[in-house]
Design an enzyme around this catalytic site. Structure first.
Site, PDB file in Angstrom:
ATOM      1  N   GLY A 723       0.810  -1.219   0.000  1.00  0.00           N
ATOM      2  CA  GLY A 723       0.000   0.000   0.000  1.00  0.00           C
ATOM      3  C   GLY A 723       0.835   1.257   0.000  1.00  0.00           C
ATOM      4  O   GLY A 723       2.013   1.252   0.364  1.00  0.00           O
ATOM      5  N   GLU A 724       0.198   2.349  -0.456  1.00  0.00           N
ATOM      6  CA  GLU A 724       0.786   3.672  -0.419  1.00  0.00           C
ATOM      7  C   GLU A 724      -0.129   4.567   0.389  1.00  0.00           C
ATOM      8  O   GLU A 724      -1.291   4.746   0.039  1.00  0.00           O
ATOM      9  CB  GLU A 724       0.950   4.247  -1.826  1.00  0.00           C
ATOM     10  CG  GLU A 724       1.881   3.462  -2.725  1.00  0.00           C
ATOM     11  CD  GLU A 724       3.340   3.673  -2.369  1.00  0.00           C
ATOM     12  OE1 GLU A 724       3.643   4.666  -1.707  1.00  0.00           O
ATOM     13  OE2 GLU A 724       4.175   2.824  -2.755  1.00  0.00           O
ATOM     14  N   PHE A 727       1.590   9.584   3.589  1.00  0.00           N
ATOM     15  CA  PHE A 727       2.938  10.043   3.898  1.00  0.00           C
ATOM     16  C   PHE A 727       4.007   8.989   3.650  1.00  0.00           C
ATOM     17  O   PHE A 727       5.145   9.155   4.056  1.00  0.00           O
ATOM     18  CB  PHE A 727       3.022  10.492   5.367  1.00  0.00           C
ATOM     19  CG  PHE A 727       1.983  11.509   5.735  1.00  0.00           C
ATOM     20  CD1 PHE A 727       1.773  12.614   4.943  1.00  0.00           C
ATOM     21  CD2 PHE A 727       1.197  11.344   6.862  1.00  0.00           C
ATOM     22  CE1 PHE A 727       0.820  13.550   5.276  1.00  0.00           C
ATOM     23  CE2 PHE A 727       0.246  12.282   7.195  1.00  0.00           C
ATOM     24  CZ  PHE A 727       0.044  13.396   6.404  1.00  0.00           C
ATOM     25  N   GLY A 728       3.711   7.832   3.072  1.00  0.00           N
ATOM     26  CA  GLY A 728       4.746   6.842   2.848  1.00  0.00           C
ATOM     27  C   GLY A 728       4.211   5.528   2.332  1.00  0.00           C
ATOM     28  O   GLY A 728       3.044   5.399   1.974  1.00  0.00           O
ATOM     29  N   VAL A 730       3.668   1.227   2.727  1.00  0.00           N
ATOM     30  CA  VAL A 730       3.343   0.261   3.764  1.00  0.00           C
ATOM     31  C   VAL A 730       3.832  -1.126   3.342  1.00  0.00           C
ATOM     32  O   VAL A 730       3.639  -1.539   2.190  1.00  0.00           O
ATOM     33  CB  VAL A 730       1.827   0.222   4.030  1.00  0.00           C
ATOM     34  CG1 VAL A 730       1.513  -0.674   5.222  1.00  0.00           C
ATOM     35  CG2 VAL A 730       1.304   1.635   4.278  1.00  0.00           C
ATOM     36  N   LYS A 744       4.961   1.090   8.227  1.00  0.00           N
ATOM     37  CA  LYS A 744       4.916   2.230   7.319  1.00  0.00           C
ATOM     38  C   LYS A 744       6.256   2.930   7.357  1.00  0.00           C
ATOM     39  O   LYS A 744       6.753   3.315   8.415  1.00  0.00           O
ATOM     40  CB  LYS A 744       3.807   3.199   7.696  1.00  0.00           C
ATOM     41  CG  LYS A 744       3.649   4.300   6.672  1.00  0.00           C
ATOM     42  CD  LYS A 744       2.254   4.829   6.629  1.00  0.00           C
ATOM     43  CE  LYS A 744       2.042   5.650   5.382  1.00  0.00           C
ATOM     44  NZ  LYS A 744       0.706   6.186   5.310  1.00  0.00           N
ATOM     45  N   ASP A 841      -5.496  13.192   6.958  1.00  0.00           N
ATOM     46  CA  ASP A 841      -5.483  12.598   5.614  1.00  0.00           C
ATOM     47  C   ASP A 841      -6.475  11.444   5.537  1.00  0.00           C
ATOM     48  O   ASP A 841      -6.142  10.343   5.113  1.00  0.00           O
ATOM     49  CB  ASP A 841      -4.073  12.124   5.269  1.00  0.00           C
ATOM     50  CG  ASP A 841      -3.914  11.847   3.765  1.00  0.00           C
ATOM     51  OD1 ASP A 841      -4.716  12.399   2.986  1.00  0.00           O
ATOM     52  OD2 ASP A 841      -3.017  11.089   3.386  1.00  0.00           O
TER      53      ASP A 841
END
Length: 1004
Positions: A723-724, A727-728, A730, A744, A841
């Site tokens: 995953g994205e 903030f970064g 995963v 993450k 977010d």
């Protein structure tokens, strides 16, 4: 007395009972309406009264009017009213029954969808339902109206595509569907209608090209496709419409040239292609258009010069052409147009004398030759009917004749006249604009406050210099954010120069609203803008052609110019659904900064504020802001007050006491010191903090460092990435003892690591059913790692837009549970934990679903830390105020509202549209909310759902995406979703802290 009152009450009760019984019997025998046919055709020699109306027709009329036999008191719409509403013909079925052949229910405030019972009106010939509040699409049974000749559904809220079966109704003569929300492409099947004479699809949302098949309708007389999103080149086949009298194509996105085949349209009386992107040279297609009365080519990019055949249009009464590009040319010969009433040749690259025959055209009363390069003189006598003359910004260089002072509206500003001939004793006409008209203006001109500042704004004429300019356009003086904005309430604007009392600013306005009963140059509405500077947006100044604001006696230097706009409306209307409403250009210091600017589109709605900021330079103590209408945008619908509009102007000097070289030297030296300080601090503190940053307590008795986490994720391998986030990236990992974790990974500088660790410790181990537990964090190699419990790899985004199998599990109870769980998780973050935590977010990708599809939020607690480096999260989900204000809990509420709309509709927040545009779900929801069709957003893949719950959730979502001070808290949202209180009880309570805890369902 008591006995009398008793008898009286009994009598009244009996009377009401008799009325009720009579009404019930009537409804049982004749339906809700006792009389439907207002006009009935039958043979009076055969019978004294007409036969009964057919049951199917009766049901259709009752359904159209919203009448029901179950209602004791029928609504007002159920009363037929005027005598031409419904016409019935009893000859069709030999007087066995009567059938409806004509319906006119225009402007009756009818609501809801067009009922399917309408298909039972098999003899219907004319149907007028325009001017109502009908919504939805044209129903399938509509195709059964085989005898229908005319139908008008204009000015409703109908939507969707035009059903193809309309093209199979061969008897149709007129199709009028204007001012709705019909979209997609125009069905080619319409080209198979052999008898169609009138086709009006204007003011809708059609896109794509005009189908060539429309050229097959040889019977077509009038074609209206105005104010849509049609594109591409104009079909050559339209030239086959040899019976066409009116062709309206304005305000679309057509490109290319006018097809030469159009020369075959010999019967044209009205041709309008204004406000497109047509270019190239205008072809010679006009010779055979001898009946043409109105020709409008404005707002395109045609090349100069005009074709010579235009001079052969002897019947022309109105000619509009503007903004021709290319080399200059001489004045076209229009001397034979004796019926010409309106002539506009604005900004057409004409470099010539104004021919003498212009002033002698007997019917001419409106003349616009502004923004050309005309030179020479104006005659001393002209046709007296000419009372609107606009000659701004040319090179006219003789004497302004005295008759201009007596005419109604004349603008000769920005020319090079030698002097003005004002009759002795005559006052200067306030509607004669002489600003910058004459390098050597007379005393009379100077006394009229129209001093030529273009030549006289040097230091010797300025007693004081200013470094700012604050104007409340169209309104009284106001005090906003510590600043006093000057009043701008002068009512004139048709041909006017106005100088402020302080003499440091003025405006020059030009133009007449051609399709309005009265000219109006200032707006003063009760708008619903909830910004801190809302007072600036309650008024505005507008102009139909050109509006120039000048700042005089300004200090030379660099200035920040803020232009404040709002499409204000007292009705808070959203019916301006066309993409082409008010479009205009803005120049600052003669440099274009806004092209085809659409206030409503850029501000995302009516009564929404937007500020455009620009940097410019003042070198001669004067600033010029020019707002100009090139001919694009609607001029009649929904407002006749087209053209540029502005609410306020803020101009401030960019302060800089030191030279650029000195400032650069100081900045460089400061940067060097900062680098040295960071380097020494880094080396000194690195050793002290290394151990602290590399160790983290994941659970009692276990210490793991960065290297072990890296090993658990197999060196952050691609196969372990799932995953994205905001903030970064995963990764899935497995610790040495077999514990599954989600890691993450974020990049960071060492300056932020210590704060990162402190923040992590504060929230690590925090438990809630709807939060992914943060087990801890660690740092190393300039990487920040968040270690969460591993839940799974399916996010809400995957469930909604991934595999069909997963989406099929999202039934209504599951979606409602996800919505409630998300709300409870956010409410816990905002107020249920030891400290207020803002996520910052919230979006479907950051909501993980476990095996039972329960939601768990992750990525929380780091928004404020990251907002120091990133100014926003994911823009489509982020509250609009985040870019200008510190992050607050209300931003999460906004994002929750957006995610809720996605969850209920099953649609992505942004969807590409034909033509390269993007459809924004929030904007569509706001439009549907205003039209009362919010429930249309419910996912059509939901076979069953609770209507009341869905309605409540959607309305709650709209509350959450409203303006910041009017959003509920998440704890209030949870109460409503748990049905502990009603959404109807939400009320703003101004003056308190925006998020004060309360037991009630107050907004704050």
């Amino acid at each position: 007395m008591a006995m009398f009152m008793y008898v009286y009450r009994v009598s009244v009760s009996l009377l009401l009972l008799l009325v009720f019984c009579e009404r019930t019997v009537e409804q049982a025998t004749q339906g809700p309406l006792s009389n439907i046919c207002t006009t009935t055709w039958y043979n009076t020699s055969l019978m004294k009264i007409p036969p009964p109306l057919d049951k199917k027709d009766e049901d259709a009329i009752n359904a159209l009017l919203g009448c029901s036999s179950r209602e004791m008191l029928l609504p007002p719409s159920c009363y037929i009213g005027f005598t031409s509403a419904v016409t019935c013909d009893c000859y069709l079925e030999k007087h066995k029954s009567c059938r409806v052949v004509h319906i006119d229910f225009s402007n009756r405030q009818l609501e809801g969808k067009i009922p399917e019972e309408i298909g039972g009106l098999q003899y219907l010939k004319t149907l007028y339902l325009n001017g109502n509040k009908l919504r939805g699409s044209i129903p399938e049974p509509f195709k059964n109206l085989k005898k229908l000749l005319y139908f008008s559904l204009c000015d409703n809220s109908l939507e969707g595509p035009i059903p193809p079966f309309i093209g199979e109704m061969k008897s149709l003569n007129s199709i009028l569907l204007c001012k709705n929300f019909f979209n997609q492409t125009i069905p080619p099947k319409l080209g198979s209608l052999p008898s169609l004479e009138n086709l009006d699809l204007g003011h809708n949302l059609f896109s794509g090209k005009i189908p060539d098949e429309l050229g097959n309708i040889k019977s077509l007389i009038r074609l209206y496709l105005v104010d849509n999103q049609l594109s591409g080149v104009l079909p050559v086949k339209l030239g086959d419409l040899v019976n066409l009298e009116e062709l309206h194509l304005q305000n679309n996105e057509f490109i290319g040239a006018l097809p030469p085949s159009f020369k075959s349209l010999k019967k044209l009386t009205y041709f309008d292609v204004r406000g497109n992107k047509l270019n190239e040279t205008i072809p010679d297609i006009f010779e055979q258009w001898q009946d043409l009365r109105i020709l409008n080519l404005m707002g395109n990019s045609f090349s100069a010069p005009l074709p010579g055949q235009i001079s052969k249009l002897k019947s022309l009464t109105e000619l509009y052409i503007s903004d021709l590009v290319g080399k200059s040319y001489s004045f076209p010969d229009l001397s034979g147009m004796e019926f010409l009433r309106i002539l506009t040749l604005r900004n057409c690259s004409i470099d010539a004398n104004i021919p003498i025959w212009i002033w002698k055209l007997s019917s001419l009363h409106y003349l616009d030759l502004s923004f050309n390069s005309l030179f020479g003189a104006i005659p001393e006598a002209v046709n007296p009917s000419l009372n609107h003359i606009f000659l701004r910004r040319n090179k006219l260089n003789e004497t302004i004749p005295s008759w201009m002072n007596a005419s109604s509206y004349v603008d000769v500003s920005e020319n090079q006249f030698k002097n003005v001939n004002i009759c002795p004793g005559k006052k200067l006409n306030p509607d004669l604009n002489l600003f910058a008209c004459c390098p050597n203006e007379t005393d009379e001109v100077a006394k009229g406050d129209q001093v030529d500042f273009h030549f006289k704004n040097g230091t010797q004429f300025c007693t004081q210099f200013y470094d700012h300019l604050y104007i409340n356009c169209g309104g009284d003086s106001v005090h906003v954010n510590g600043t006093d904005y000057e009043a701008d309430v002068h009512p004139r604007g048709q041909s006017t120069f106005f100088m402020s009392n302080s003499s440091n600013w003025g405006y020059s306005s030009m133009g007449s609203f051609l399709w309005a009963r009265h000219n109006r140059y200032t707006l003063n509405e009760t708008c619903e803008i909830h910004a801190g500077d809302a007072q600036l947006y309650r008024t505005a100044r507008l102009s139909p052609i050109s509006l120039k604001y000048y700042g005089f006696c300004l200090k030379n230097g660099e200035y920040k110019v803020n232009l404040h706009f709002a499409e204000i409306s007292s009705r808070n209307t959203k019916d301006s659904h066309s993409k082409a409403w008010r479009l205009f250009d803005v120049d600052i210091q003669e440099k274009n900064v806004l092209r085809n600017f659409n206030i409503e589109r850029e501000a995302k709605g009516v009564n929404m504020a937007i500020t455009e900021e620009h940097i410019t330079f003042v070198n001669d103590n004067r600033l010029e802001i020019h707002l100009y209408w090139s001919g694009k945008g609607s001029v009649k619908y929904p407002s006749v007050y087209y053209g540029p509009l502005i609410a306020a102007i803020t101009v401030t000097l960019v302060q800089s006491e030191l030279s650029k070289g000195v400032l650069a030297g100081i900045s460089g030296f400061a940067l060097l010191l900062l680098i040295l300080f960071i380097g020494f601090s880094w080396r000194f503190q690195d050793k002290l903090r290394r151990e602290e940053l590399e160790l983290v307590e994941l659970y009692p008795g276990g210490l793991y460092n960065f290297r072990k986490i890296r090993a658990a994720t197999k060196n952050f391998g691609v196969d372990n990435r799932f995953g994205e986030g905001g903030f970064g990236t995963v990764y899935k990992g497995t610790l040495a003892n077999g514990t599954a974790i989600a890691v993450k990974k974020l990049s960071a500088t060492k300056e932020g690591m210590y704060e990162f660790v402190e923040k992590s410790r504060a929230i690590a181990g925090m438990k809630h059913p709807n939060l992914a537990t943060l087990m801890g964090c660690c740092a190393g190699d300039n990487q920040l790692l968040l270690i969460y419990e591993y839940i799974g790899t399916n996010s809400l985004e995957d469930a909604l837009f991934g595999s069909d199998e997963l989406r099929e599990r999202l039934d209504w109870p599951t979606r409602y549970r996800i919505c409630l769980g998300l709300a409870e998780g956010l409410a816990f973050l905002h107020g249920g934990s030891k400290q207020e935590i803002i996520h910052g977010d919230i979006k479907p990708a950051n909501i993980i679903l476990d095996d039972q599809l329960n939601p768990k939020i992750y990525d929380f607690g780091f928004a404020r830390l990251y907002h120091k480096q990133k100014l926003e999260g994911t823009l489509s989900y982020t509250a609009p105020e985040v870019k200008d204000h510190p992050l607050e809990a209300s931003a999460d509420v906004y994002s929750f509202g957006v995610v809720t709309l996605i969850l209920i509709s099953g649609r992505k927040v942004t969807t590409p549209r034909a033509g390269g545009d993007t459809e924004y779900l929030v904007e569509e929801a706001q439009v549907k909310d205003q039209r009362g069709t919010l429930m249309d957003l419910v996912d059509n893949k939901l076979l069953e759902y609770d209507w009341e719950e869905a309605d409540m959730v959607l309305r709650l979502a709209m509350k959450c995406i409203s303006s910041r001070p009017f959003r509920p808290t998440m704890s209030t949202v949870v109460k409503i979703l748990k049905k502990e209180c009603s959404i109807e009880t939400i009320k703003p309570k101004l003056g308190d802290s925006p998020y004060r805890k309360t037991k009630s369902c107050l907004l704050f």
